[in-house]
Design an enzyme around this catalytic site. Structure first.
Site, short mmCIF file in Angstrom:
data_model
loop_
_atom_site.label_atom_id
_atom_site.label_comp_id
_atom_site.label_asym_id
_atom_site.label_seq_id
_atom_site.Cartn_x
_atom_site.Cartn_y
_atom_site.Cartn_z
N GLY A 274 0.76 -1.24 0.00
CA GLY A 274 0.00 0.00 0.00
C GLY A 274 0.78 1.29 0.00
O GLY A 274 0.21 2.35 -0.25
N GLY A 318 3.96 -3.62 -3.73
CA GLY A 318 3.89 -3.82 -5.18
C GLY A 318 4.35 -2.55 -5.87
O GLY A 318 5.49 -2.43 -6.33
N CYS A 387 -9.75 4.41 -29.94
CA CYS A 387 -11.00 5.04 -30.36
C CYS A 387 -11.88 5.30 -29.17
O CYS A 387 -12.90 4.63 -28.98
CB CYS A 387 -11.70 4.15 -31.37
SG CYS A 387 -10.75 4.08 -32.86
N GLU A 388 -11.48 6.23 -28.37
CA GLU A 388 -12.22 6.55 -27.17
C GLU A 388 -11.77 7.94 -26.73
O GLU A 388 -10.57 8.16 -26.52
CB GLU A 388 -11.88 5.49 -26.11
CG GLU A 388 -12.66 5.64 -24.88
CD GLU A 388 -13.11 4.28 -24.30
OE1 GLU A 388 -13.20 3.29 -25.04
OE2 GLU A 388 -13.36 4.27 -23.10
N1 LLP Z 1 -1.24 -7.21 -1.21
C1 LLP Z 1 -2.52 -7.35 -1.59
C2 LLP Z 1 -3.34 -8.38 -0.98
C3 LLP Z 1 -3.05 -6.50 -2.57
O1 LLP Z 1 -4.31 -6.62 -2.93
C4 LLP Z 1 -2.21 -5.52 -3.16
C5 LLP Z 1 -2.73 -4.64 -4.19
C6 LLP Z 1 -0.88 -5.43 -2.73
C7 LLP Z 1 -0.43 -6.29 -1.74
C8 LLP Z 1 0.07 -4.44 -3.30
O2 LLP Z 1 -0.31 -3.13 -3.04
P1 LLP Z 1 0.64 -1.93 -3.46
O3 LLP Z 1 1.89 -2.01 -2.60
O4 LLP Z 1 0.97 -2.08 -4.90
O5 LLP Z 1 -0.13 -0.72 -3.19
N2 LLP Z 1 -4.40 -1.37 -10.16
C9 LLP Z 1 -4.39 -0.39 -9.10
C10 LLP Z 1 -3.79 -0.95 -7.83
C11 LLP Z 1 -4.50 -2.18 -7.34
C12 LLP Z 1 -3.88 -2.76 -6.10
C13 LLP Z 1 -4.45 -4.10 -5.83
N3 LLP Z 1 -3.88 -4.74 -4.69
C14 LLP Z 1 -3.61 0.84 -9.57
O6 LLP Z 1 -3.14 0.84 -10.70
O7 LLP Z 1 -3.50 1.81 -8.85
#
Ligand code: LLP
Length: 466
Positions: A274, A318, A387-388
């Site tokens: 997060g 992530g 196309c959007e």
């Molecule tokens: N752990 C779990 C269980 C998760 O669901 C996620 C992200 C992470 C770790 C990693 O979170 P991070 O460190 O990346 O914030 N597609 C969206 C983000 C979706 C995140 C989903 N889960 C975007 O592009 O902002």
């Protein structure tokens, strides 16, 4: 699969370069807009990983995802170092591979000693084939298929049980050895981020409701195939606040106490990911060190207060691990001036390689790769080629006058771009190259139009008659 490692034409050593981003925080790449190796060469061109970006665009084509290995390694090391210095027990950062799943990224992250979080059979296979040891992999998902669970059990990875169906399906597989389980629950914590990427509040599809935790633990006491090794919660993504993570530690420590009192020797506490990153100048995320310190101290204190032996601390970064190592290169194409309204500058990619602006109204920072410091006297809206009408990558971007063929660099695209890419309008997905010390290697080949037809089937009866 073989790859070619090529010295980029006009490769540069760090000594030839002037620094680009003022005030860069070398220890916490998530606080920078650009990769840590970004510099300006004597001709005024942007260089990343020792490679001139416009040369990469010429050699590999555009759109092109560029990944800077040094930034990726530095970020992984920052997590390891912070966990080692702020947490009194053992700890492990697991890369949330949904952010960008590939063999090469897995290999780098594995070699830096991290683990990995996978959420599908595809991410699991990528992790294993990229060299991640199964004992460092956790398998997530709110709707895992039986086949996915079978694969996870065969591989011997830790399964994050998200719901009752997971437990039923695992039992039906009649595992011959105890399956390491982590229980995910929704911690009921609100945080300020986009609604779509908030997961910790009670109205979430992920995890057991906290009120059910006791019943789940009771049920698992009867299951000889299950070994409850950990508890998991995740509150959301692109978070700049630290307080929700402190609150989470207390909620999780209560759950840990409950589980241990019920006879489960739970060793791992997984606080999810997060931590946010800087996409635009005004973003001001905490550093990796500050985030880890907050989480580590809060978990240690919460456990001490409850008289609990310290668990192993796991976290799942992530975005903050990969985003800043990525830069996307586009070629500028057509231009449309609407007097008094706006100027559209179209590029050769868009929402298929970066769906974040259209999905979350995300903002980015972009410059011309060969004139990053030229006076930005123009204001343009950077449009994609789909196309959007909403396919716009950046609104009201200040740029030097740009012409067709100029290469544009969009920063901080290493997370949730390649992994969320689509073939909308039957546009092939871009190639990805990893750069390091003036060398560039293709780590994902560019899709070709024929690739897009590979799964189409034209029934005999519909074939055009000659
Ligand atoms: N752990 C779990 C269980 C998760 O669901 C996620 C992200 C992470 C770790 C990693 O979170 P991070 O460190 O990346 O914030 N597609 C969206 C983000 C979706 C995140 C989903 N889960 C975007 O592009 O902002």
């Amino acid at each position: 699969m073989t790859s070619t490692r090529e010295a980029a034409p006009a490769a540069h050593s760090a000594a030839d370069l002037r620094p680009y981003e003022a005030g860069r925080d070398a220890a916490s790449p998530n606080r920078n807009l650009t990769p840590v190796t970004t510099g300006i060469d004597p001709e005024g061109r942007l260089v990343v990983g020792g490679c001139v970006l416009s040369d990469l665009a010429r050699r590999y084509g555009t759109p092109l995802y560029v990944l800077d290995e040094a930034t990726l390694r530095g970020t992984a090391q920052a997590y390891r170092k912070a966990l080692a210095s702020h947490y009194p027990g053992s700890a492990l950062a697991l890369y949330a591979s949904k952010a960008n799943s590939s063999l090469a990224i897995t290999a780098v992250v594995a070699s830096e000693g991290l683990g990995l979080d996978a959420v599908s059979a595809g991410e699991l296979l990528t992790a294993v084939q990229g060299g991640m040891p199964p004992e460092r992999i956790v398998f997530h998902g709110n709707n895992k298929s039986l086949e996915e669970l079978r694969l996870a059990v065969e591989l011997g990875v830790t399964v994050v049980a998200d719901n009752w169906l997971d437990l039923e399906q695992l039992a039906s597989l009649q595992p011959t050895h105890p399956v390491r389980l982590m229980l995910r629950f929704t911690p009921g914590i609100e945080c300020h981020t986009h609604e779509y990427i908030r997961t910790g509040h009670l109205d979430s599809k992920f995890g057991f409701d906290p009120d059910q935790l006791q019943a789940v633990l009771q049920h698992l006491s009867q299951c000889s195939w299950a070994q409850v090794s950990g508890l998991h919660a995740h509150i959301g993504s692109q978070i700049f606040e630290l307080q929700p993570h402190r609150d989470l530690a207390a909620v999780m420590a209560d759950a840990l106490k409950l589980a241990r009192e019920m006879g489960h020797p739970v060793s791992d506490l997984n606080v999810g990911g997060g931590l946010g990153i800087r996409y635009v100048e005004s973003d001001d995320p905490p550093s990796i060190d500050a985030w880890v310190r907050t989480v580590a101290e809060a978990v240690a204190v919460a456990c001490q207060e409850r008289g609990l032996e310290l668990p192993r601390l796991l976290c799942e970064p992530g975005r903050s691990l990969v985003a800043t190592s990525g830069v996307t290169l586009y070629s500028v194409g057509s231009r449309k001036d609407i007097p008094g309204i706006r100027t559209y500058l179209s590029v050769d990619g868009g929402m298929s390689d970066n769906p974040r602006p259209i999905t979350y109204q995300s903002q980015y920072t972009a410059v011309l790769a060969d004139r990053p410091e030229a006076e930005a006297s123009d204001s343009v809206t950077l449009a994609g080629k789909h196309c959007e009408s909403g396919d716009v990558l950046l609104k009201d971007l200040a740029l030097p006058p740009a012409t067709t063929g100029d290469v544009l660099a969009v920063f901080a695209t290493g997370a949730y771009n390649a992994s969320m890419a689509s073939n909308y309008n039957r546009i092939p997905r871009p190639a990805a190259v990893m750069v390091h010390d003036g060398m560039a290697e293709v780590v994902q080949r560019r899709e070709q139009p024929e690739d897009l037809l590979r799964y189409d089937v034209l029934p005999e009866r519909l074939r055009p008659v000659a």
